[in-house]
Write an enzyme that holds these catalytic residues in place. Sequence first.
Site, PDB file in Angstrom:
ATOM      1  N   GLU B  54       0.817  -1.221   0.000  1.00  0.00           N
ATOM      2  CA  GLU B  54       0.000   0.000   0.000  1.00  0.00           C
ATOM      3  C   GLU B  54       0.844   1.262   0.000  1.00  0.00           C
ATOM      4  O   GLU B  54       0.467   2.279  -0.592  1.00  0.00           O
ATOM      5  CB  GLU B  54      -0.941   0.018   1.209  1.00  0.00           C
ATOM      6  CG  GLU B  54      -2.118  -0.935   1.101  1.00  0.00           C
ATOM      7  CD  GLU B  54      -1.730  -2.377   1.338  1.00  0.00           C
ATOM      8  OE1 GLU B  54      -0.590  -2.642   1.783  1.00  0.00           O
ATOM      9  OE2 GLU B  54      -2.557  -3.263   1.062  1.00  0.00           O
ATOM     10  N   HIS B 123     -11.076  -4.109   8.669  1.00  0.00           N
ATOM     11  CA  HIS B 123     -11.570  -3.874   7.311  1.00  0.00           C
ATOM     12  C   HIS B 123     -12.557  -2.708   7.275  1.00  0.00           C
ATOM     13  O   HIS B 123     -12.914  -2.244   6.199  1.00  0.00           O
ATOM     14  CB  HIS B 123     -12.262  -5.115   6.739  1.00  0.00           C
ATOM     15  CG  HIS B 123     -11.323  -6.125   6.159  1.00  0.00           C
ATOM     16  ND1 HIS B 123     -10.539  -6.942   6.931  1.00  0.00           N
ATOM     17  CD2 HIS B 123     -11.026  -6.455   4.878  1.00  0.00           C
ATOM     18  CE1 HIS B 123      -9.810  -7.732   6.147  1.00  0.00           C
ATOM     19  NE2 HIS B 123     -10.081  -7.454   4.898  1.00  0.00           N
TER      20      HIS B 123
HETATM   21  C1  LIG Z   1      -2.715  -4.314   4.263  1.00  0.00           C
HETATM   22  C2  LIG Z   1      -3.702  -5.170   3.564  1.00  0.00           C
HETATM   23  N1  LIG Z   1      -3.833  -5.083   2.233  1.00  0.00           N
HETATM   24  C3  LIG Z   1      -4.731  -5.833   1.573  1.00  0.00           C
HETATM   25  C4  LIG Z   1      -5.538  -6.707   2.257  1.00  0.00           C
HETATM   26  C5  LIG Z   1      -6.590  -7.552   1.513  1.00  0.00           C
HETATM   27  N2  LIG Z   1      -6.109  -8.905   1.473  1.00  0.00           N
HETATM   28  C6  LIG Z   1      -6.422  -9.817   2.402  1.00  0.00           C
HETATM   29  S1  LIG Z   1      -5.618 -11.250   2.206  1.00  0.00           S
HETATM   30  C7  LIG Z   1      -4.857 -10.689   0.819  1.00  0.00           C
HETATM   31  C8  LIG Z   1      -3.916 -11.555   0.070  1.00  0.00           C
HETATM   32  C9  LIG Z   1      -2.766 -11.916   0.927  1.00  0.00           C
HETATM   33  O1  LIG Z   1      -1.876 -12.667   0.179  1.00  0.00           O
HETATM   34  P1  LIG Z   1      -0.803 -13.538   0.925  1.00  0.00           P
HETATM   35  O2  LIG Z   1      -0.053 -12.695   1.893  1.00  0.00           O
HETATM   36  O3  LIG Z   1      -0.016 -14.255  -0.104  1.00  0.00           O
HETATM   37  O4  LIG Z   1      -1.645 -14.553   1.802  1.00  0.00           O
HETATM   38  P2  LIG Z   1      -2.681 -15.647   1.264  1.00  0.00           P
HETATM   39  O5  LIG Z   1      -4.012 -15.011   1.275  1.00  0.00           O
HETATM   40  O6  LIG Z   1      -2.241 -16.079  -0.075  1.00  0.00           O
HETATM   41  O7  LIG Z   1      -2.599 -16.743   2.261  1.00  0.00           O
HETATM   42  C10 LIG Z   1      -5.234  -9.391   0.541  1.00  0.00           C
HETATM   43  C11 LIG Z   1      -4.762  -8.590  -0.593  1.00  0.00           C
HETATM   44  C12 LIG Z   1      -5.395  -6.762   3.663  1.00  0.00           C
HETATM   45  N3  LIG Z   1      -6.156  -7.561   4.414  1.00  0.00           N
HETATM   46  N4  LIG Z   1      -4.460  -6.004   4.282  1.00  0.00           N
END
Ligand SMILES: Cc1ncc(C[n+]2csc(CCOP(=O)(O)OP(=O)(O)O)c2C)c(N)n1
Lengths: 330, 330, 318, 318
Positions: B54, B123
Amino acid sequence: MSEMTLNAAVGQALREEMQRDSTVMMFGEGVALSRADLLTEFGADRIRNTPLSEAIIAGTAVGAAASGLRPVIDMLYAPFLTYAMDAIVNSAGKLRYISGGQFAFPLVVLAQTGAGWGVGAQHTHNIEAWFAHSPGLKVVMPSNAADAKGLMKAAIRDNNPVIMLLDMSLGYNPGEVSDDPDYVVPLGRAHVARAGRHVTLVSYAKTTLTCLQAAEALGQEDIDVEVIDLRSIKPLDIGTVLQSVRKTGHLVVVHEAGPLCGVGAEVLAQVNEQAFSQLKSAPARITSPDVPTPSSYALEQAFLPQVAHVVAAVQKQLGRQTVATASVAM
Amino acid sequence: MSEMTLNAAVGQALREEMQRDSTVMMFGEGVALSRADLLTEFGADRIRNTPLSEAIIAGTAVGAAASGLRPVIDMLYAPFLTYAMDAIVNSAGKLRYISGGQFAFPLVVLAQTGAGWGVGAQHTHNIEAWFAHSPGLKVVMPSNAADAKGLMKAAIRDNNPVIMLLDMSLGYNPGEVSDDPDYVVPLGRAHVARAGRHVTLVSYAKTTLTCLQAAEALGQEDIDVEVIDLRSIKPLDIGTVLQSVRKTGHLVVVHEAGPLCGVGAEVLAQVNEQAFSQLKSAPARITSPDVPTPSSYALEQAFLPQVAHVVAAVQKQLGRQTVATASVAM
Amino acid sequence: MKSSAAEAVQLLEKMMLIRAYEEHLASLQASGHFPMTCSPQGQEASAVGVVSALDADDTILTNHRSAGHLLARGADPGRVMAEVMGKATGYCKGKSGSLHISAKELGVVLTSTIVGGELSMVTGVALAKKMLAEAGVVVCFFGDGAACEGIFHESLNLASVWQLPILYVCENNQWQAFVRRKETMAVEYIAPWGNSYAMANQTVNGNDVLAVQAATRHAVAHIKATGTPYLLETWTYRQRGHYSGDNMAHISASEQAPWLVLDPIAQCRQQLTADGTLTPALLADIETRVAAEIARASEFAHASPYPAAAELLTDVYA
Amino acid sequence: MKSSAAEAVQLLEKMMLIRAYEEHLASLQASGHFPMTCSPQGQEASAVGVVSALDADDTILTNHRSAGHLLARGADPGRVMAEVMGKATGYCKGKSGSLHISAKELGVVLTSTIVGGELSMVTGVALAKKMLAEAGVVVCFFGDGAACEGIFHESLNLASVWQLPILYVCENNQWQAFVRRKETMAVEYIAPWGNSYAMANQTVNGNDVLAVQAATRHAVAHIKATGTPYLLETWTYRQRGHYSGDNMAHISASEQAPWLVLDPIAQCRQQLTADGTLTPALLADIETRVAAEIARASEFAHASPYPAAAELLTDVYA
Ligand SMILES: Cc1ncc(C[n+]2csc(CCOP(=O)(O)OP(=O)(O)O)c2C)c(N)n1
Ligand SMILES: Cc1ncc(C[n+]2csc(CCOP(=O)(O)OP(=O)(O)O)c2C)c(N)n1
Ligand SMILES: [Mg+2]
Ligand SMILES: [Mg+2]
């Protein structure tokens, strides 16, 4: 009682609390030098330099606080907190609630703020209102050495995250400070810095002094001004404010932070909600204008709330003749 | 006019502005999928997925805006903005001033907010007041599809950083939307959503609907309610509010954000400062309580400002008998 | 060191419990009226392999995709499910919902759904362990997406400089919500990012539970022997969408197929069957136990009450 | 490619101008009543070496320690000094002061005094250059301290993934305000951190102006040829305190001594004298020119007016 500067009072509070409780510790960029005396006394485990990484400094404090330590972090200047907002707001402020009370976050976030040193808007930004607006946090801003020590000690002993913002310009102001190692200023209690009958000035930090000067000037006109120093922004001691306003019927809130959604707005709103019928005139705010803090000396001085503006606001409320004043600062 | 959801209206605004001006582009986590139609129409240069980062998303927008592009960034949910505060507040908000006007930052920051989906405080956090409190920024929050489109287009055309917060719960609300490709809702202009003579309700985003429902209910008691939808939080159209309050003498501000140093406090403060003598009763705020947004359904519903509370506040101001209501939400 | 056959069967059972839990949730979600969750289906070997190598005094931090970590640690699936449903009997009294479940009693602490939140707080948890001279290491589960956040850099750097007892476990599941990992970084593996911090690191086949367990034991031994942190990457795949509302229309069958062949549970079953450890009778026993456990959990969660309205205002301050 | 002798003398003169500027400021500061600044003394070769290798259409982002970069780029020392003093004739109308001087007319843009601010914005500047098909690369000067901020990781990763024309220049001056670099990272060099992003990188002797210039030319050629960014680390030393109010009591002579031997200007002078390029007469010429330039600048800055009070409220919105 001993006389010392506000900065020294903060140092003494840290020292006493570190002596009292071995879980109290401190870290941040350069604290090993800025708190060299504490490093000598308590060692490199409890006074730690960090890399230049505000986000992990704050996050580490959150994790440590939930795990048995009572960290104090020095974030240097308030605008640098923009790198640390997730840890402070989303973690420290919310994870107790989200977890159903499983964790507590006894930590203190220190940062300097306050115009007057010509360092500009990226070193000076009064953002206490952000933290007041965020659930789960506490916020304190002392105006003098005694309160700085007492609030620092109370903040360290509190089981919640406390943001303590110190106005740079007050750092070298001397004051009488209690020597009692258990002297604390309870969080959430305002101080009547000057009692008066005609009008209530509410402020905190540096502009408390502006108000006291304005009170002095107004005293010459036989206007008896009460000055309330909030000391804590959150919890906000509205009771003390209401008591005063119910007596005087007139309210001016003065702060250096910008006007929009600031602490002054909140005080006016609460006074409205709870003491509307006792108000004899329109409550007013004297704040800096809604612009970044300028660094150029003359502009920075103009940015600050002026004694003359406070005086004029009071005179207007009381229907006295108003001396013309420059009107750049709103 | 065409009927479409608020989300579709935002999409249409983006599409029209991207057609109109080749420097308009968009990036963020997953926009290549969430804006697949725009990707198809405008290509991978102008609709870009980003890594999960971000801070650099926002920083990149700032740098690009100063260099000839007009970026729109999708930051997903408002609490994620805590990672991006430096770029938004210290850079986009202040560098025009600090540089003596050398740069302009025509960029739009999109984020979702608003309780109702059970996703909890990390959220859902209504932090529009933070940005209102920060110099150099603009903030808009539409309550309906037409305004969402018009504000989105105005935000893209504006030469300043605009934070556009969209309430998730409104996303699927349908509404009539102008087809005129030059239809914009000017930033800083409130909308009288319902005209009335007896009391002024001021709100924005989802709680505008709460106010309209309350107005409906109060209409049954022959209380004629005016509802003002601010639409822009900054600049704040206090003129429209003052005009209404001068007519009605009664003011209730309603928003989902927490009370302390929120937009409601600001509106009350400005009305006090400028129309105190026309006020016939204590102005009031109905907001969510100062707690993190709960995720559990029942708690989240209780967290939201309730129609019953708005009705009760108005009845109290007018000296009518108040129907007892639950009092968890302040 | 290889686990014994009996132990391997236990690992299989844990993985099957997680899978059954996820499948049950998916069926509830498909029928509507069940809160959304982020399923770790396909990543069971990573969760069980790591957690099975830990001691009771080790602490775990996790994220939004936590069900596997919690269940591997012995969490009651009923209380996890109750929490997902926002019920008062959940680990967080229903105040978390699915996205940030902590269970302090199990040593699963400070779960944040802010991607990178766990990386931000783990250093403090480990610092406290170190300064208070408590035993154990601190394990931080995070995704490949979290590794792109700036806080990854700050966290690993500080952990290394302060020599904190942290096992960083990056579950590289090839997806970051609706973005492919490949779109977000110029290199294939995250483990070597540890080199920037002089941090020992390894990428392990995250779908092989015994390999993950062995790698974890190796890493924990390293942390205890050297007092320095370790970065372990488990190479795996998210078999379901980002969250239960994700219809996966954007993910091709040809992408998924090879990973489904590498399913961690199927592979483990095959191996244990092949070497004679897992008989049909034993498998049937496990399936029965798992099904009963999930049925009991679901009943418990559904029968549990929602928090009282007054809970809206509690647990804000200590 | 080696610079010609004449060019080398020009580089020396630029370095001497920067040094003279800094010494003049230091004397004003010592006498009181002059705003604080962060001096780049000792780092002149890094500034001049990099900037001299750039074209007019290249863009520069810098930070709090920017005087060298500005003067190397041809900024008027009078306007820089005026800006430091908060005078209306400064590059930012006096609204910046010393900490965040931008000079758009010179292509020095978006200076931030938030450590890492330049890393945060450079990607956007480069993205615009790329999308608008403008010529040139974007150079981002930042410190070793800034490299510890999370934004370093995010910036380099994005630059690599999006293939942005950025030359990252990390001026590793061994200090981060009041903290030694060694205390803040587990490795010695920052350039290899580029490997995490598959980014070409190199550490160069930052006190050798010709070496820095050559490395920069190489890096810029790489960026133009491959369309991918480059990380250049200039290994140097901050000869003065963090800022003018820093008395350096915490820095030992034994730490400073070897670095003073390696002073970039002394070394350059020695070399050019040794090879016969720099005669005493030529040196005297340069010294006279530099002194005159600084005197003129100081006079201009001191004679300049402060901004009018009404400026308090201008330049907030476009
Ligand atoms: C700071 C932030 N940005 C975006 C999100 C939305 N979001 C939740 S999970 C996710 C993907 C996370 O990817 P990863 O770290 O690879 O974990 P995975 O879900 O694949 O286990 C996103 C973009 C969030 N919760 N927090
Ligand atoms: C985010 C942030 N944190 C802290 C500071 C205070 N500060 C200013 S310069 C500096 C040191 C920066 O070190 P480095 O990046 O190595 O640059 P150098 O000063 O050595 O050139 C610090 C800590 C700041 N301006 N911004
Ligand atoms: Mg992932
Ligand atoms: Mg440095």
